[in-house]
Write a protein that holds these residues in place. Structure first.
Motif, mmCIF file in Angstrom:
data_model
loop_
_atom_site.group_PDB
_atom_site.id
_atom_site.type_symbol
_atom_site.label_atom_id
_atom_site.label_comp_id
_atom_site.label_asym_id
_atom_site.label_seq_id
_atom_site.Cartn_x
_atom_site.Cartn_y
_atom_site.Cartn_z
ATOM 1 N N GLY A 155 0.707 -1.048 0.052
ATOM 2 C CA GLY A 155 0.005 -0.084 -0.010
ATOM 3 C C GLY A 155 0.906 1.218 -0.251
ATOM 4 O O GLY A 155 1.411 1.395 -0.979
ATOM 5 N N GLY A 195 -3.433 -4.515 6.230
ATOM 6 C CA GLY A 195 -4.011 -3.858 5.255
ATOM 7 C C GLY A 195 -2.914 -3.776 4.143
ATOM 8 O O GLY A 195 -3.132 -3.468 2.940
ATOM 9 N N GLU A 196 -1.719 -3.958 4.390
ATOM 10 C CA GLU A 196 -0.576 -3.817 3.334
ATOM 11 C C GLU A 196 0.719 -4.508 3.603
ATOM 12 O O GLU A 196 1.442 -4.375 2.861
ATOM 13 N N HIS A 197 0.779 -5.050 4.975
ATOM 14 C CA HIS A 197 2.036 -5.711 5.122
ATOM 15 C C HIS A 197 2.412 -7.230 4.887
ATOM 16 O O HIS A 197 3.234 -7.819 4.573
ATOM 17 N N THR A 209 -12.710 -2.765 3.897
ATOM 18 C CA THR A 209 -11.768 -1.479 4.157
ATOM 19 C C THR A 209 -11.223 -1.332 2.968
ATOM 20 O O THR A 209 -11.270 -1.873 1.861
ATOM 21 N N LYS A 226 -8.077 -0.859 2.084
ATOM 22 C CA LYS A 226 -6.744 -1.766 1.915
ATOM 23 C C LYS A 226 -7.116 -3.111 2.756
ATOM 24 O O LYS A 226 -7.728 -3.396 3.763
ATOM 25 N N GLY A 227 -6.608 -4.317 2.127
ATOM 26 C CA GLY A 227 -6.698 -5.381 2.836
ATOM 27 C C GLY A 227 -5.987 -6.485 1.898
ATOM 28 O O GLY A 227 -6.435 -6.829 0.642
ATOM 29 N N VAL A 228 -4.974 -7.259 2.545
ATOM 30 C CA VAL A 228 -4.222 -8.075 1.813
ATOM 31 C C VAL A 228 -4.062 -9.424 2.721
ATOM 32 O O VAL A 228 -2.994 -10.101 2.787
ATOM 33 N N THR A 229 -5.222 -9.701 3.494
ATOM 34 C CA THR A 229 -5.189 -10.999 4.257
ATOM 35 C C THR A 229 -5.565 -12.275 3.535
ATOM 36 O O THR A 229 -6.647 -12.430 3.037
#
Lengths: 463, 463
Positions: free
Chosen positions: A151, A418-420, B184, B186-189
């Motif tokens: 992100g 969110g981005e990691h 949300t 952002k979201g990278v789960t």
């Protein structure tokens, strides 16, 4: 079974000097920037310089059932690229060419190891940029940005990595090369495997090329607004009010009192007002001036002390305070950097939850937030005690506090990261967010790409 | 094996009146708007009114191994929702509630059967809109837009469906309900299964709910520019020049001479200059006026005869000419409507290829294009000869010409389908674009969602 020595010998036979077993290199690839390191030492680091190198490495890995951890700059914050005992660390950092820039089609084709900032320097000559801007952009690579689904600060206005990639070239676990996605603005031929790869953290294959969707550089001036509030809740409410007002800032960053104090100390600035929190907001484009005026009104009405700067250099100085967060945290101890994201309207409630967790668990959690998109980075500070292998692991009471915080984010309609990315640090909560059925389905999908389970095992999905 | 009568009886037992076997309904669900219809007659149409209805239907379908074809408004253009012999047509058209609108978080939660235009009417009261705008928006549903990964006129500036969906609720083939994605920004789960479902054309599950990413209504005026060129290549070159100039129109539509002539006839307008092609361009937002001036200069320099309108109603009248393309084609015969997409700079070359295909195959291919994003709709016109079941199938010489055209698009770096999907009409070319390895991988991924292969069999992936 092949012995570790066999595997290294096979790699050397085809890749020669690009197979690196120097102690310094083996030690370096055990860690990323998360503060976490893998147990033990990997077999070798392969410095791939071509797609063929990646394919050869994976063919040997498949034949010998050796796990492969792909990495580039090692700037990750979830331990996703840490390589440990028995594993091959496959570095694509040296595959850093920009193969094609097409201003007329607003796209670029690049190798995965190109550094985000270097790419943008090259694109600026054409009046173009690639929008993803993680805080690590000076050192992180496009391949790493894609692997984590990175992100950054500009996402609410300019999108995340998933919005800025048209296609990827992917080497599968068995060494086969797939071309996923397209070069066109629109394309719905078959399933969208490009999006599936973005954020998959090395579990589906090795990204060896990417077709990126570019933007034209934004014309006009920027305005930078700094606003101070008596406390973090007031600042969070003010940021929600900005979002609700309908004006879209390019950047809206929030720092709580503990973060602000640490950064001011690090940069030898005058100490901030105790307890005060800050919003740093930037507007850009043709309407930057009008938008800044409107935002200043909203912030003032929300109880902020507001200053608007017309000077680009002064704006950079203000944002540098935010960008100094990581080094400032390092002065306080070891930080477990978290990454929850909540719907924007829930930002004030999430700060209440952080205060509750601090109180109930007796921990200190300096927090910054990309307030424009509801993404928070709570930093759990602790005194590091490396184990016999030099591995730093957060103590149990820190994990208990983090667990409490994650569950609060989920209750507020949020997400773990969110981005990691999930990496190793958040894998134990993955099933809580996805549910058992979805977790199992995702796991089975990874197996279609990697039947032997050699791609980044133990990351994302904890077995 | 259950008999067809058993299956219908089981459905009736739990769904009662919502199971429809009237001849008119069974006939209607055999076709979409592609001109193609399925062979034979389906077992029943289930009019689901709840998530539970969908789950019950799929449980019975799984238990009896009965294929399920999900559909809503039936406006598809690739035959993807056509239900035939032995199949259950599962309609989600009546699941049309807007469950939640959150202006502060810029999101809405909806059921799949809500019509795109009805949603936008409701959102406008909040000063919001959902950007995807397929030409069918007055009648097509959000669920159908998601299933096909729909596009429309505004994509270059405002994105496609994939950019405008945060999450979907999906019922799997066995009736289990999954919640994919997030609320949300952002979201990278974990893996991005939301993007995988978008454009999957009913092969992965049934979308029973969606969390949509909204935009605020664009303030300011619009300008509409009509420009006439002596031929289609000149118009295509002019549109590429507009893109290259860096000004981003909201809409940029191209009509060739045959399309223009047919629409003018349909609407009883004065006949256009023979051979002339037209660009219709709209700018919006605060800079609409300046952008229109700049575009008019580019078009004039490219040899166009240009008129700029400040009047919103006049703009709508000009765009109505473009929107009358489908009915105009129906006056010429039966149309096989194609949907290739090429990089924007390749648009003139693609029109050359269309002219070559017309010449070499002796066919007529009136063509319109979303010139702003390189997406073309060539219409292959033929005289329909329905077979004994009333099924219309394009004759061999039309398919030969289409085959030639698809391959030309792929050679130019393009894709088979920009926004209509693969359905039944393009499945035989899917492997040409994806390659054998990717085709096989995609097929295996669908099997993780649908192990028995009961979801829309024969669509997208021709076995």
């Amino acid at each position: 079974m092949s012995t570790p020595a066999d595997v290294v010998a096979q790699l050397r036979a085809v890749l020669g000097e690009r197979v690196d077993t120097s102690p310094a290199s083996l030690a370096a690839v055990r860690a990323d920037k998360s503060g976490h390191a893998a147990s033990g030492t990997p077999l070798a680091v392969v410095h791939a310089t071509s797609v063929a190198d990646v394919q050869q490495t994976l063919r040997i890995a498949s034949a010998t059932r050796t796990p492969v951890v792909t990495r580039a700059a090692g700037t990750g914050l979830a331990g996703g690229a840490n390589a440990g005992a028995g594993e091959i660390a496959l570095s694509v950092r040296r595959m850093d060419r920009i193969l094609e820039v097409r201003p007329d089609d607003l796209l670029a084709v690049v190798e995965p190891g190109v550094v985000n900032a270097d790419l943008n320097t090259a694109l600026a000559e054409h009046g173009l940029w690639w929008a993803p801007d993680p805080a690590s952009r000076a050192t992180s690579t496009v391949g790493g940005n894609i692997a984590t689904g990175a992100g950054g600060l500009l996402c609410a206005k300019y999108g995340v990595v998933r919005d800025a990639v048209l296609g990827v070239d992917l080497v599968l676990a068995d060494g086969r090369l797939l071309h996923l996605g397209h070069r066109t603005v629109k394309g719905v031929t078959g399933l969208d495997l490009t999006s599936l790869v973005i954020g998959s953290e090395g579990t589906l294959g090795v990204v060896v090329g990417a077709t990126l969707k570019l933007r034209r550089l934004v014309p006009g001036e920027v305005r930078t607004i700094a606003a101070t509030f008596p406390g973090v809740r007031a600042a969070a409410e003010a940021s929600a009010a900005v979002t609700a007002s309908g004006v879209q800032p390019a950047i809206m960053e929030l720092m709580d009192a503990a973060s602000l104090a640490a950064v001011h100390r690090l940069l030898s600035l005058e100490p901030p007002t105790p307890g005060a929190a800050q919003l740093t907001i930037q507007t850009d484009g043709p309407a930057a001036g009008l938008e800044a005026e409107r935002i200043a009104e909203v912030l003032t009405a929300a109880g902020g002390t507001v200053a608007v700067s017309h000077d680009r250099a002064e704006g950079e100085r203000l944002l540098a305070i935010r960008r100094s967060m990581h080094p400032a945290m390092e002065t306080l101890g070891t930080a477990l950097i978290e990454d929850v994201s909540v719907p924007r309207s829930a930002l004030p409630a999430m700060f209440d939850e952080i205060a509750r967790v601090e109180r109930e668990h007796g921990v200190v959690i300096p927090t910054v937030a990309h307030a424009g998109d509801g993404n928070l980075h709570p930093n759990f500070i602790f005194d590091a005690v490396p184990d016999e292998f030099g591995v730093i692991e957060a103590p149990a009471h820190i994990w208990a506090a983090a667990d409490d915080l994650f569950r609060a984010a989920l209750r507020l309609g949020g997400t773990l990261t969110g981005e990691h990315g999930v990496g190793v640090l958040k894998r134990r909560w993955l099933v809580d967010e996805l549910g058992e059925d979805q977790w199992d389905l995702q796991r089975r999908i990874t197996r279609q790409f990697d039947p032997l389970g050699i791609l980044n095992p133990g990351k994302v999905f904890a077995d």
